[in-house]
Design a protein around this motif. Structure first.
Motif, short mmCIF file in Angstrom:
data_model
loop_
_atom_site.label_atom_id
_atom_site.label_comp_id
_atom_site.label_asym_id
_atom_site.label_seq_id
_atom_site.Cartn_x
_atom_site.Cartn_y
_atom_site.Cartn_z
N MET A 1 201.74 72.19 -110.40
CA MET A 1 200.77 71.09 -110.39
C MET A 1 201.06 70.11 -111.53
N HIS A 2 201.05 68.82 -111.20
CA HIS A 2 201.23 67.79 -112.23
C HIS A 2 200.02 67.77 -113.17
N ILE A 3 200.27 67.62 -114.47
CA ILE A 3 199.19 67.53 -115.44
C ILE A 3 199.16 66.13 -116.02
N LYS A 4 197.99 65.49 -115.98
CA LYS A 4 197.86 64.13 -116.49
C LYS A 4 197.67 64.09 -118.01
N TRP A 5 197.29 65.20 -118.63
CA TRP A 5 197.07 65.27 -120.08
C TRP A 5 196.07 64.20 -120.52
N GLU A 6 194.92 64.24 -119.91
CA GLU A 6 193.84 63.34 -120.28
C GLU A 6 192.52 63.98 -119.88
N GLY A 7 191.41 63.37 -120.33
CA GLY A 7 190.10 63.94 -120.04
C GLY A 7 189.73 65.04 -121.01
N VAL A 8 188.68 65.78 -120.69
CA VAL A 8 188.20 66.88 -121.52
C VAL A 8 188.79 68.18 -121.01
N MET A 9 189.46 68.91 -121.90
CA MET A 9 190.06 70.19 -121.56
C MET A 9 189.44 71.28 -122.43
N PRO A 10 188.56 72.09 -121.89
CA PRO A 10 187.93 73.15 -122.68
C PRO A 10 188.93 74.24 -123.07
N ALA A 11 188.92 74.60 -124.35
CA ALA A 11 189.61 75.81 -124.80
C ALA A 11 188.58 76.93 -124.68
N VAL A 12 188.57 77.59 -123.53
CA VAL A 12 187.44 78.45 -123.19
C VAL A 12 187.46 79.77 -123.96
N THR A 13 186.27 80.32 -124.15
CA THR A 13 186.13 81.64 -124.76
C THR A 13 186.42 82.72 -123.72
N THR A 14 186.82 83.88 -124.21
CA THR A 14 186.98 85.05 -123.35
C THR A 14 185.68 85.85 -123.39
N LYS A 15 185.16 86.18 -122.23
CA LYS A 15 183.90 86.91 -122.15
C LYS A 15 184.17 88.41 -122.12
N PHE A 16 183.42 89.15 -122.94
CA PHE A 16 183.54 90.60 -122.99
C PHE A 16 182.21 91.27 -122.66
N THR A 17 182.29 92.47 -122.14
CA THR A 17 181.10 93.29 -121.93
C THR A 17 180.79 94.08 -123.21
N LYS A 18 179.66 94.74 -123.23
CA LYS A 18 179.32 95.60 -124.37
C LYS A 18 180.29 96.78 -124.49
N GLU A 19 180.97 97.08 -123.39
CA GLU A 19 181.95 98.18 -123.39
C GLU A 19 183.35 97.68 -123.78
N ASP A 20 183.44 96.40 -124.18
CA ASP A 20 184.69 95.79 -124.65
C ASP A 20 185.73 95.65 -123.54
N THR A 21 185.25 95.39 -122.32
CA THR A 21 186.13 95.03 -121.22
C THR A 21 185.88 93.57 -120.87
N LEU A 22 186.76 92.98 -120.07
CA LEU A 22 186.57 91.60 -119.66
C LEU A 22 185.31 91.46 -118.81
N ASP A 23 184.47 90.49 -119.16
CA ASP A 23 183.27 90.19 -118.38
C ASP A 23 183.61 89.04 -117.44
N LEU A 24 184.18 89.37 -116.31
CA LEU A 24 184.67 88.34 -115.40
C LEU A 24 183.54 87.61 -114.69
N GLU A 25 182.40 88.26 -114.56
CA GLU A 25 181.26 87.59 -113.92
C GLU A 25 180.76 86.43 -114.78
N MET A 26 180.55 86.68 -116.09
CA MET A 26 180.10 85.60 -116.96
C MET A 26 181.21 84.57 -117.19
N PHE A 27 182.45 85.04 -117.20
CA PHE A 27 183.57 84.12 -117.33
C PHE A 27 183.56 83.11 -116.18
N GLU A 28 183.34 83.59 -114.98
CA GLU A 28 183.29 82.68 -113.82
C GLU A 28 182.10 81.74 -113.91
#
Length: 306
Positions: A1-28
């Motif tokens: 995919m071509h990238i225009k390199w413009e606009g707002v690009m979030p450097a997103v946080t990684t979501k974790f559960t209390k059990e220290d696994t990926l929290d994919l539901e909150m991530f989505e």
């Protein structure tokens, strides 16, 4: 995919559960909020993404999940922060394999490479992949500055196309534009210089507090690009105390607390990081609570790309 390199690009946080696994539901949930606000790309695996604590398998999952969620609407970019050239090339190859559209690259980690070594590192990785690359220039935090003379050499590589400008020197945007014009796209990487950088000609904004406040961040960018400066400035003045949470050693904890307040994140971090405690927690919560109380009504303005 071509990238225009413009606009707002979030450097997103990684979501974790209390059990220290990926929290994919909150991530989505968070990624969907970014899409609805009109961001132009998603950046994974930066400082905010707690990349240094992630396993290769977790990075793979995050890239693949993000590609699925955005469904071709916007590019997915992964940050590369490696100690060796070999490791960086391997990371770039994996990023392509897992579906990423582009790379953000820091200079070599830990070892303080000289100018020649730094340029060679970036060029070797660029040769190894056809993914477009944004160089992350942050000498304040990482100790190596990519100078304009170094960029002159780097731009011989067609897939090195942009810089995340985090020198904290607002004049550097003008220097880059004067020397390279559109050969090198400039995205500000410092939240507290967001509007200033756009007004000085930055093409985009790699943002942090956007993780909690996507609509406000996109509104500032879009209004500024539309020439509606007083409206952008009013939102930015409200936003500044929150944006200052990004220029702090505990920026991950700070921004995750803000995500809790806006309902699109959790406070869970991965050790050795721990949730904020004591007076510092009270201080940060007070800033967030005040921001939520005075959160502005945003004017009508479609997300703008240059």
């Amino acid at each position: 995919m071509h990238i225009k390199w413009e606009g707002v690009m979030p450097a997103v946080t990684t979501k974790f559960t209390k059990e220290d696994t990926l929290d994919l539901e909150m991530f989505e949930t968070n990624i969907q909020a970014q899409l609805e606000a009109g961001v132009s790309a998603i950046i994974l695996g930066g400082t905010l993404g707690e990349a240094s604590t992630l396993t290769d398998e977790e990075k793979k999952i995050l890239i693949q999940e993000t590609v699925r969620i955005v469904s071709g609407k916007i590019p997915v970019i992964i940050n590369i922060a490696e100690q060796t050239t070999k490791g960086a090339i391997e990371a770039a190859n994996k990023a392509k394999k897992y579906g990423a559209s582009g790379l953000m690259m820091l200079p070599p980690m830990r070892y303080k490479a000289n100018d020649f070594e730094t340029v060679t590192y970036f060029k070797e990785v660029a040769k190894s992949t056809d993914l477009p690359i944004m160089i992350y220039n942050n000498p304040v935090d990482y100790g190596i500055e990519v100078t304009l003379d170094m960029f002159e050499e780097l731009l011989t590589m067609p897939n090195i196309q942009a810089v995340k400008e985090s020198t904290r020197d607002i004049s550097n945007i003008t220097r880059i534009k004067n020397r390279f014009g559109d050969r090198l796209k400039v995205l500000t990487g410092v939240d507290t210089l967001g509007l200033e950088s756009i007004l000085m000609g930055a093409d985009g904004w790699v943002a942090g507090l956007v993780c909690a406040f996507p609509k406000e961040t996109v509104a500032i960018y879009s209004l500024a690009k539309a020439g509606r400066i007083p409206e952008a400035l009013a939102i930015y003045r409200w936003f500044l105390p929150l944006l200052e949470l990004d220029i702090n050693p505990q920026l991950v904890q700070n921004i995750k607390l803000a995500e809790v307040a806006t309902g699109i994140g959790t406070e869970q971090v991965r050790a050795p990081r721990l949730p904020l405690q004591g007076d510092e927690r009270k201080r940060v919560l007070k800033i967030i609570e005040e921001g939520m109380k005075t959160r502005p009504t945003l004017p009508e303005c479609k997300p703008a790309l240059v």
